[in-house]
Design an enzyme around this catalytic site. Sequence first.
Site, mmCIF file in Angstrom:
data_model
loop_
_atom_site.group_PDB
_atom_site.id
_atom_site.type_symbol
_atom_site.label_atom_id
_atom_site.label_comp_id
_atom_site.label_asym_id
_atom_site.label_seq_id
_atom_site.Cartn_x
_atom_site.Cartn_y
_atom_site.Cartn_z
ATOM 1 N N ILE A 50 -5.358 2.341 6.612
ATOM 2 C CA ILE A 50 -6.742 2.642 6.959
ATOM 3 C C ILE A 50 -7.572 2.505 5.699
ATOM 4 O O ILE A 50 -7.100 2.803 4.598
ATOM 5 C CB ILE A 50 -6.864 4.070 7.548
ATOM 6 C CG1 ILE A 50 -8.286 4.316 8.068
ATOM 7 C CG2 ILE A 50 -6.479 5.131 6.528
ATOM 8 C CD1 ILE A 50 -8.425 5.612 8.864
ATOM 9 N N HIS A 69 0.824 -1.206 0.000
ATOM 10 C CA HIS A 69 0.000 0.000 0.000
ATOM 11 C C HIS A 69 0.863 1.262 0.000
ATOM 12 O O HIS A 69 1.867 1.339 0.709
ATOM 13 C CB HIS A 69 -0.896 0.033 1.240
ATOM 14 C CG HIS A 69 -2.014 -0.956 1.191
ATOM 15 N ND1 HIS A 69 -3.170 -0.742 0.478
ATOM 16 C CD2 HIS A 69 -2.148 -2.175 1.777
ATOM 17 C CE1 HIS A 69 -3.969 -1.788 0.626
ATOM 18 N NE2 HIS A 69 -3.379 -2.667 1.401
ATOM 19 N N PRO A 70 0.460 2.250 -0.789
ATOM 20 C CA PRO A 70 1.150 3.547 -0.729
ATOM 21 C C PRO A 70 0.729 4.289 0.527
ATOM 22 O O PRO A 70 -0.330 4.019 1.095
ATOM 23 C CB PRO A 70 0.645 4.260 -1.984
ATOM 24 C CG PRO A 70 -0.742 3.715 -2.174
ATOM 25 C CD PRO A 70 -0.652 2.262 -1.760
ATOM 26 N N PHE A 130 1.019 3.418 7.620
ATOM 27 C CA PHE A 130 -0.268 3.615 8.284
ATOM 28 C C PHE A 130 -1.361 3.125 7.352
ATOM 29 O O PHE A 130 -1.500 3.588 6.229
ATOM 30 C CB PHE A 130 -0.489 5.092 8.612
ATOM 31 C CG PHE A 130 -1.876 5.400 9.113
ATOM 32 C CD1 PHE A 130 -2.309 4.912 10.340
ATOM 33 C CD2 PHE A 130 -2.750 6.165 8.363
ATOM 34 C CE1 PHE A 130 -3.590 5.183 10.811
ATOM 35 C CE2 PHE A 130 -4.028 6.451 8.817
ATOM 36 C CZ PHE A 130 -4.448 5.961 10.046
ATOM 37 N N GLU A 188 -9.770 4.900 -3.873
ATOM 38 C CA GLU A 188 -10.049 4.790 -2.437
ATOM 39 C C GLU A 188 -9.611 6.037 -1.674
ATOM 40 O O GLU A 188 -10.189 6.381 -0.641
ATOM 41 C CB GLU A 188 -9.345 3.540 -1.880
ATOM 42 C CG GLU A 188 -9.964 2.231 -2.348
ATOM 43 C CD GLU A 188 -9.003 1.058 -2.314
ATOM 44 O OE1 GLU A 188 -9.395 -0.030 -2.751
ATOM 45 O OE2 GLU A 188 -7.857 1.229 -1.859
ATOM 46 N N ALA A 248 -9.542 4.017 3.454
ATOM 47 C CA ALA A 248 -9.721 5.456 3.243
ATOM 48 C C ALA A 248 -10.953 5.801 2.421
ATOM 49 O O ALA A 248 -11.278 6.985 2.284
ATOM 50 C CB ALA A 248 -8.483 6.027 2.550
#
Length: 331
Positions: A109, A59-60, A107, A76, A111
């Site tokens: 989440i 994930h970026p 991090f 997203e 989004a």
Amino acid sequence: MEPLWKEQDYVCCSGSKRFAKEMAAASPFADLDHALQSARDIWFNKIDVNGWLEAFAAHPAIGAASPSISQWSKEEQSTALATATDSTVLELVEWNARYREKFGFVFLICASGRGTPEILAELKKRYLNRPIVEFEIAAQEEMKIIELRLAKLFKTQARTTPSVTAQLPAGQSDKAGDRIGIIGAHLTAVAKASAHKSPEISGNSRRSRPPITTHVLDVARGSPASGMEIHLEMWKDTLRCPSFTDRDSSKWMSVGSSVTNTDGRSGPLMDIVDYITPGFYRISFNTGKYVPSGFFPYVSIAFEVRENQRSEHFHVPLLYSPFSFTTYRGS
């Protein structure tokens, strides 16, 4: 005949190669709901720590801008980007770096639909967590992302698939898109079960795991707690609730027991059923045997399953050290 679903069709849903392999092995699926249930079981019960970290690494960072970021990641994060200002972007970059330095991974989440202020507030809140707690939360957020992307995978009829950095080999995008189109047509033709399920407990369940599960993490060692004995009980007095004075009552009836494996997860503590009986349950952990020199001879956690929660899942983990413990309701 080879199944329609292949590993390449799942790499856009999670960066974990083990997850993609397990999903491909479990396919074909009758419908999206079947795929989601299998994905949850695979992600939480079959993927190890390394697999989780591999998925996180794909994930970026939230707010990152790069041509290599997949189209689904951009979609997203579209709300976050639309609500960002110069100051919040700088603050997000700073807190992303602080988070990675503390926890060792990006991090994470879900989004989708969240603005930058909300994401930034959640990042700051979660930054205060202990690493073992935050790792679990990140895994839950990854599962939410997987669910969104599986839904997209099922719905797409396009002949191309979103590009995912370091996931699809060069020249394979069109072939993957062809497979997705075939899969979508195949799933559309699958008739869904029309019979309405009765809310009676049955051994034939669409769940992939029992309604009540647990795992134990040894926060003192920073690893799963293997070999810990666990018991699940249910309160059998329907006329009143259990109280503190009832902790040794014979009205606590045994439901099942298990011992945690090398991943700290218990075996089944009860049958896999669609609807769990409402009432009070208690999970007890033999921490005294696990660490004889510890402060707690055992730990018991009592909780209630309400009538309107019969179809829900209750994951009650234990985060344990010789002189402290905590718990929460997981997923």
